[in-house]
Design a protein around this motif. Structure first.
Motif, PDB file in Angstrom:
ATOM      1  N   HIS A  39       0.994  -1.071   0.005  1.00 21.64           N
ATOM      2  CA  HIS A  39      -0.003  -0.131  -0.020  1.00 21.64           C
ATOM      3  C   HIS A  39       0.802   1.301   0.019  1.00 21.64           C
ATOM      4  O   HIS A  39       0.570   2.463  -0.635  1.00 21.64           O
ATOM      5  CB  HIS A  39      -1.107  -0.033   1.240  1.00 21.64           C
ATOM      6  CG  HIS A  39      -1.722   1.155   1.347  1.00 21.64           C
ATOM      7  ND1 HIS A  39      -2.755   1.630   0.321  1.00 21.64           N
ATOM      8  CD2 HIS A  39      -1.754   2.102   2.124  1.00 21.64           C
ATOM      9  CE1 HIS A  39      -3.276   2.806   0.822  1.00 21.64           C
ATOM     10  NE2 HIS A  39      -2.842   2.924   1.894  1.00 21.64           N
ATOM     11  N   TYR A  40       1.944   1.077   0.908  1.00 20.38           N
ATOM     12  CA  TYR A  40       2.677   2.288   0.890  1.00 20.38           C
ATOM     13  C   TYR A  40       3.340   2.664  -0.510  1.00 20.38           C
ATOM     14  O   TYR A  40       3.321   3.784  -0.804  1.00 20.38           O
ATOM     15  CB  TYR A  40       3.789   2.431   1.945  1.00 20.38           C
ATOM     16  CG  TYR A  40       4.825   3.424   2.028  1.00 20.38           C
ATOM     17  CD1 TYR A  40       4.445   4.759   2.504  1.00 20.38           C
ATOM     18  CD2 TYR A  40       6.123   3.459   1.670  1.00 20.38           C
ATOM     19  CE1 TYR A  40       5.163   5.593   2.586  1.00 20.38           C
ATOM     20  CE2 TYR A  40       7.069   4.488   1.662  1.00 20.38           C
ATOM     21  CZ  TYR A  40       6.609   5.548   2.121  1.00 20.38           C
ATOM     22  OH  TYR A  40       7.545   6.567   2.383  1.00 20.38           O
ATOM     23  N   GLN A  41       4.062   1.716  -1.105  1.00 18.39           N
ATOM     24  CA  GLN A  41       4.462   1.984  -2.391  1.00 18.39           C
ATOM     25  C   GLN A  41       3.479   2.498  -3.345  1.00 18.39           C
ATOM     26  O   GLN A  41       3.986   3.314  -4.601  1.00 18.39           O
ATOM     27  CB  GLN A  41       5.328   0.686  -2.817  1.00 18.39           C
ATOM     28  CG  GLN A  41       6.528   0.424  -1.935  1.00 18.39           C
ATOM     29  CD  GLN A  41       7.521   1.376  -2.017  1.00 18.39           C
ATOM     30  OE1 GLN A  41       7.951   2.119  -3.189  1.00 18.39           O
ATOM     31  NE2 GLN A  41       8.333   1.660  -0.876  1.00 18.39           N
ATOM     32  N   SER A  42       2.379   1.940  -3.325  1.00 18.91           N
ATOM     33  CA  SER A  42       1.501   2.265  -4.337  1.00 18.91           C
ATOM     34  C   SER A  42       0.769   3.851  -4.295  1.00 18.91           C
ATOM     35  O   SER A  42       0.406   4.361  -5.164  1.00 18.91           O
ATOM     36  CB  SER A  42       0.100   1.397  -4.231  1.00 18.91           C
ATOM     37  OG  SER A  42      -0.573   1.672  -2.995  1.00 18.91           O
ATOM     38  N   LEU A  43       0.970   4.116  -2.950  1.00 17.15           N
ATOM     39  CA  LEU A  43       0.588   5.649  -2.697  1.00 17.15           C
ATOM     40  C   LEU A  43       1.792   6.514  -3.247  1.00 17.15           C
ATOM     41  O   LEU A  43       1.558   7.646  -3.941  1.00 17.15           O
ATOM     42  CB  LEU A  43       0.520   5.895  -1.268  1.00 17.15           C
ATOM     43  CG  LEU A  43      -0.561   5.377  -0.554  1.00 17.15           C
ATOM     44  CD1 LEU A  43      -0.401   5.487   0.845  1.00 17.15           C
ATOM     45  CD2 LEU A  43      -1.868   5.847  -0.963  1.00 17.15           C
ATOM     46  N   LEU A  44       3.086   6.178  -3.324  1.00 19.45           N
ATOM     47  CA  LEU A  44       4.077   6.742  -3.901  1.00 19.45           C
ATOM     48  C   LEU A  44       4.299   6.778  -5.526  1.00 19.45           C
ATOM     49  O   LEU A  44       4.646   7.857  -6.079  1.00 19.45           O
ATOM     50  CB  LEU A  44       5.216   6.222  -3.401  1.00 19.45           C
ATOM     51  CG  LEU A  44       5.618   6.437  -1.869  1.00 19.45           C
ATOM     52  CD1 LEU A  44       6.997   5.973  -1.540  1.00 19.45           C
ATOM     53  CD2 LEU A  44       5.530   8.014  -1.562  1.00 19.45           C
ATOM     54  N   ASP A  59      -1.177  14.772  -6.244  1.00 20.05           N
ATOM     55  CA  ASP A  59      -2.010  15.953  -5.908  1.00 20.05           C
ATOM     56  C   ASP A  59      -0.825  17.097  -6.044  1.00 20.05           C
ATOM     57  O   ASP A  59      -0.408  17.284  -4.944  1.00 20.05           O
ATOM     58  CB  ASP A  59      -2.821  15.966  -4.873  1.00 20.05           C
ATOM     59  CG  ASP A  59      -3.609  17.289  -4.538  1.00 20.05           C
ATOM     60  OD1 ASP A  59      -3.250  18.139  -5.338  1.00 20.05           O
ATOM     61  OD2 ASP A  59      -4.444  17.201  -3.578  1.00 20.05           O
ATOM     62  N   PRO A  60      -0.799  17.801  -7.273  1.00 21.86           N
ATOM     63  CA  PRO A  60       0.072  19.008  -7.238  1.00 21.86           C
ATOM     64  C   PRO A  60       0.038  20.016  -5.990  1.00 21.86           C
ATOM     65  O   PRO A  60       0.979  20.275  -5.681  1.00 21.86           O
ATOM     66  CB  PRO A  60      -0.209  19.616  -8.463  1.00 21.86           C
ATOM     67  CG  PRO A  60      -1.100  18.870  -9.285  1.00 21.86           C
ATOM     68  CD  PRO A  60      -1.695  17.861  -8.317  1.00 21.86           C
ATOM     69  N   ASN A  63       8.676  11.626   1.022  1.00 22.23           N
ATOM     70  CA  ASN A  63       7.895  10.447   0.747  1.00 22.23           C
ATOM     71  C   ASN A  63       6.944  10.150   1.710  1.00 22.23           C
ATOM     72  O   ASN A  63       5.554  10.012   1.340  1.00 22.23           O
ATOM     73  CB  ASN A  63       8.845   9.048   0.474  1.00 22.23           C
ATOM     74  CG  ASN A  63       9.744   9.114  -0.526  1.00 22.23           C
ATOM     75  OD1 ASN A  63       9.348  10.050  -1.678  1.00 22.23           O
ATOM     76  ND2 ASN A  63      10.885   8.572  -0.714  1.00 22.23           N
ATOM     77  N   VAL A  64       7.171  10.008   2.874  1.00 21.34           N
ATOM     78  CA  VAL A  64       6.175   9.806   4.061  1.00 21.34           C
ATOM     79  C   VAL A  64       5.202  10.729   4.105  1.00 21.34           C
ATOM     80  O   VAL A  64       3.987  10.248   4.148  1.00 21.34           O
ATOM     81  CB  VAL A  64       6.909   9.851   5.457  1.00 21.34           C
ATOM     82  CG1 VAL A  64       5.782   9.397   6.582  1.00 21.34           C
ATOM     83  CG2 VAL A  64       8.038   8.587   5.425  1.00 21.34           C
ATOM     84  N   LEU A  65       5.238  11.833   3.869  1.00 29.06           N
ATOM     85  CA  LEU A  65       4.219  13.141   4.051  1.00 29.06           C
ATOM     86  C   LEU A  65       3.374  12.908   2.819  1.00 29.06           C
ATOM     87  O   LEU A  65       2.419  13.190   3.081  1.00 29.06           O
ATOM     88  CB  LEU A  65       4.917  14.485   4.243  1.00 29.06           C
ATOM     89  CG  LEU A  65       5.713  14.767   5.523  1.00 29.06           C
ATOM     90  CD1 LEU A  65       6.403  16.167   5.437  1.00 29.06           C
ATOM     91  CD2 LEU A  65       4.634  14.673   6.654  1.00 29.06           C
ATOM     92  N   GLU A 100       8.280   3.203   5.412  1.00 27.65           N
ATOM     93  CA  GLU A 100       6.959   2.431   5.428  1.00 27.65           C
ATOM     94  C   GLU A 100       6.548   2.444   6.874  1.00 27.65           C
ATOM     95  O   GLU A 100       5.322   2.688   7.128  1.00 27.65           O
ATOM     96  CB  GLU A 100       7.030   1.003   4.852  1.00 27.65           C
ATOM     97  CG  GLU A 100       5.629   0.633   4.859  1.00 27.65           C
ATOM     98  CD  GLU A 100       5.629  -0.987   3.961  1.00 27.65           C
ATOM     99  OE1 GLU A 100       4.740  -1.226   3.321  1.00 27.65           O
ATOM    100  OE2 GLU A 100       6.915  -1.406   3.706  1.00 27.65           O
ATOM    101  N   LYS A 101       7.434   1.826   7.891  1.00 26.40           N
ATOM    102  CA  LYS A 101       6.981   1.900   9.266  1.00 26.40           C
ATOM    103  C   LYS A 101       6.639   3.435   9.901  1.00 26.40           C
ATOM    104  O   LYS A 101       5.447   3.491  10.592  1.00 26.40           O
ATOM    105  CB  LYS A 101       8.188   1.288  10.083  1.00 26.40           C
ATOM    106  CG  LYS A 101       8.104  -0.024   9.966  1.00 26.40           C
ATOM    107  CD  LYS A 101       9.555  -0.906  10.686  1.00 26.40           C
ATOM    108  CE  LYS A 101       9.593  -2.312  10.415  1.00 26.40           C
ATOM    109  NZ  LYS A 101      10.685  -2.815  11.113  1.00 26.40           N
TER     110      LYS A 101
END
Length: 348
Positions: free
Chosen positions: A105-110, A115-116, A150-152, A183-184
């Motif tokens: 899921h995390y990688q798919s979000l990245l 959203d610009p 990336n996390v944000l 990811e954590k």
């Protein structure tokens, strides 16, 4: 300069050479930092950490999963060694379960559509994150800015109702310093912002506003003299404690103390934020009550977050469970409902 002052300066400089000007988490120590006092405090605390580390190793026995129980809660309150912190935070908060239930899921979000506007807001704040921490500088060998970005942005797309707001960069930054894992850190943010502190970071920030008023009610009950001083001078709680709550004491209290607070926050939930605030206020009630004006009160609230009282984190954490008395979730739930209703009425 007299001999006593000269000796103190020499001792402080020698302690600085031994300790270094950067702490173990990458934060540069301020110019006025008292190295001698810190070295004395840490020499005592290190023996505590060593004892706790041995006990934690025996408790975990190499396992990567533990069940919540009375013994574990007692261990968490006494402090989680850094080597076990990520594991216990992930387990206690439910973040580990979420990670395992949502593989990829995390990688798919990245890699998904971005959203610009969200990206622009995050990018603007990125370089303002911990300017006093060497790990968040582009010149650092282990620069955390890319991971923070990336996390944000992953969290902003994961929870579009919240997106991104100021303060979240510091929370994500702290998580990265401890976990060293994007990811954590993402799933821990999800636990904090989604379950432990709901509505703290939503556009209306109703959860945050409610809890500030709840603190006021608790102070009225437990430290009526302070409450009266605040009322007499027309000082709103949001003016003096909003930063405490929204930053979860980051940049308010020393790093070691903040991490000990977070140990309990991930395990026991949001009532820990109130225990910390009440301890700071109740133990400095006389100092706050001497204030004669709004600036005096603001200065008093600033002063009570500095010095040995908060630097001796092990003793401070013992106080938050003894000085504040009983504080049940049932009490907080009742006060939250009352304060939320009042805020809603004022708004309408």
């Amino acid at each position: 300069m007299d001999k006593k002052t000269y000796r103190a300066k020499v001792d402080n400089n020698q302690a600085k050479e031994r300790i270094g000007s950067v702490d173990p988490y990458g934060f540069e120590r301020p110019e006025q930092f008292d190295y001698s006092s810190y070295e004395e405090i840490m020499s005592q605390y290190l023996s505590v950490l060593t004892r706790r580390s041995i006990k934690w190793s025996k408790l975990l026995k190499g396992k990567n999963r533990v069940q919540k129980n009375v013994k574990l809660k007692r261990y968490v309150r006494k402090g989680i060694p850094n080597e076990h912190r990520t594991l216990i935070w992930m387990m206690a908060s439910g973040a580990q379960d979420q990670l395992e239930r949502n593989p990829g899921h995390y990688q798919s979000l990245l890699s998904g559509q971005q959203d610009p506007k969200l990206i622009e807001t995050i990018t603007t704040d990125l370089n303002r994150t911990f300017p006093d921490n060497v790990n968040f500088r582009k010149t650092s060998d282990q620069c955390l800015l890319k991971s923070l970005y990336n996390v944000l942005r992953a969290y902003g797309h994961h929870n579009p109702a919240v997106g991104y707001c100021q303060g979240m960069n510091f929370i994500a930054g702290y998580l990265l310093i401890i976990t060293k894992d994007e990811e954590k850190s993402f799933w821990l943010m999800d636990a904090l912002l989604g379950r432990i502190l709901p509505d703290y970071y939503s556009p209306a920030m109703m959860g945050l506003k409610t809890d500030q008023e709840v603190l006021g009610e608790l102070v009225r009950l437990k430290a009526p003299g302070v409450w009266k001083t605040m009322m007499d001078n027309g000082v709103m709680w949001t003016l003096v404690v909003s930063r405490w709550f929204i930053c979860l004491y980051i940049d308010v209290l020393p790093v070691e103390t903040v991490l000990r607070i977070w140990d309990c926050l991930f395990y026991e939930g949001s009532k820990i934020l109130f225990r910390v605030a009440l301890t700071l206020i109740q133990c400095h009630a006389a100092q706050i009550q001497q204030a004669q004006s709004l600036p005096d009160i603001c200065q008093a609230f600033k002063e009570i977050t500095h010095g040995p009282f908060v630097e001796e984190c092990h003793i401070f954490m013992q106080k938050i469970f003894t000085e504040t008395g009983s504080l049940s979730m049932a009490t907080l739930t009742k006060l939250r409902a009352k304060c939320r209703d009042q805020l809603t009425e004022e708004k309408s």
